[in-house]
Enzyme design. Structure first.
Site, short mmCIF file in Angstrom:
data_model
loop_
_atom_site.label_atom_id
_atom_site.label_comp_id
_atom_site.label_asym_id
_atom_site.label_seq_id
_atom_site.Cartn_x
_atom_site.Cartn_y
_atom_site.Cartn_z
N HIS A 1 0.80 -1.21 0.14
CA HIS A 1 0.00 -0.07 0.11
C HIS A 1 0.95 1.26 0.14
O HIS A 1 1.84 1.27 0.69
CB HIS A 1 -0.83 0.03 1.23
N THR B 1 3.56 -6.00 2.93
CA THR B 1 4.81 -6.50 2.20
C THR B 1 5.29 -5.36 1.61
O THR B 1 6.64 -5.39 1.13
CB THR B 1 4.26 -7.60 1.16
N GLU B 2 4.80 -4.34 1.48
CA GLU B 2 5.47 -3.05 0.70
C GLU B 2 4.73 -1.69 1.23
O GLU B 2 3.53 -1.68 1.04
CB GLU B 2 5.29 -2.93 -0.93
N ASN B 3 5.64 -0.77 1.54
CA ASN B 3 4.95 0.48 1.98
C ASN B 3 5.99 1.62 2.00
O ASN B 3 7.24 1.09 2.88
CB ASN B 3 4.48 0.44 3.20
#
Length: 305
Positions: free
Chosen positions: A137, A204-206
């Site tokens: 996100h 997992t992604e920010n």
């Protein structure tokens, strides 16, 4: 969508209106096959977990009192996250996707919907094939209803009948699409909790990239972004959302899709022009190290000492 519909990303195919839906259909079915393969062969021995990682923005209605805006914001999320998560957690594509793509396909004179269908057996096979949900996100949009006129070639973007807006006051330290809107993350996490039965979540992604190369490595905007977004995850934890872990994006500056090496998300600056590719810590490194060692925001007195 960028790989199979607009062709912006590899493999660069422009299969307007159908390509993205077909590619996603295969991804969902193969994901389920891998999950079952692990479940049947290795799980008893290894006790591992298999999940899927999905990236989604948050869509907020421009006017929260307008039903059409609220519906448009829901479509934004369903066409992003729900497209993949709904089959895995609930057994089929979101109803709103089936309705909108089906109706527009019929208007084009097509005998079947451009959105493929799962058989009854496939729905059963796919449902429940994730031990955790990985979430990437980065940003949020305001969303409102926008009806596209009848188009001979409908696309993933026009199928949704919505328009996206941003607030000019939102900080935009990175590329033109990435505005810092921390409160959207808490809302997305709570949406996942209510829609999909409060699954185990790993972020997992920010993170955020930078518009201009910061030669002094003083990325205070990245520190502010991380502070805001991690704080909203902590609020979501208090809301009862089952978030187990967080991964900042990313450790190093690296190759970023069709932007190549120009878009830098890293904690560490990489000098790509030097054949040895030396790495230099940005200011955010120290900040993030303190968060990791405290497993949260450190006590301000501890930071001073």
């Amino acid at each position: 969508e960028k790989g199979y519909e607009t062709g912006e990303h590899a493999p660069g195919l422009k299969l307007g209106g159908c390509g993205a839906y077909k590619a996603a259909h295969h991804i969902i079915k193969t994901h389920a096959k891998v999950w079952h393969s692990y479940n049947n062969t290795w799980r008893s021995e290894q006790q591992g977990m298999v999940g899927i990682s999905l990236t989604s923005g948050w869509g907020e209605p421009v006017d929260p009192h307008s039903q059409t805006d609220r519906d448009a914001a829901d479509r934004y999320i369903q066409f992003h996250l729900g497209w993949f998560a709904n089959p895995i957690y609930r057994g089929d594509y979101p109803e709103v996707m089936k309705n909108y793509v089906g109706r527009k396909s019929a208007q084009q004179g097509l005998g079947t919907s451009r959105l493929p269908t799962f058989s009854v057996q496939e729905k059963t096979y796919i449902k429940g094939t994730s031990d955790f949900l990985g979430i990437g996100h980065f940003t949020t949009r305001y969303v409102l209803q926008k009806s596209f006129p009848f188009l001979q070639v409908s696309t993933y973007h026009t199928d949704r009948d919505l328009a996206e807006l941003v607030d000019p006051k939102w900080p935009a330290p990175g590329p033109k699409w990435l505005y810092s809107v921390p409160w959207g993350f808490r809302r997305l996490l709570n949406f996942i909790k209510t829609q999909y039965g409060n699954p185990l979540i790993y972020v997992t992604e920010n993170g955020v990239s930078e518009k201009v190369q910061c030669t002094q490595l003083c990325d205070e905007w990245r520190i502010e972004y991380l502070k805001g977004y991690i704080n909203e995850i902590l609020k979501a934890l208090n809301d009862g959302v089952n978030v187990r872990g967080y991964t900042a994006w990313s450790l190093l500056d690296k190759f970023e899709w069709n932007k190549g090496f120009s878009e830098r998300f890293g904690f560490y600056h990489v000098d790509f022009k030097n054949k040895n590719k030396p790495r230099y810590p940005k200011a955010s490194v120290d900040y993030y190290k303190k968060i990791i060692s405290a497993n949260g925001f450190p006590n301000s007195r501890e930071v001073m000492s």
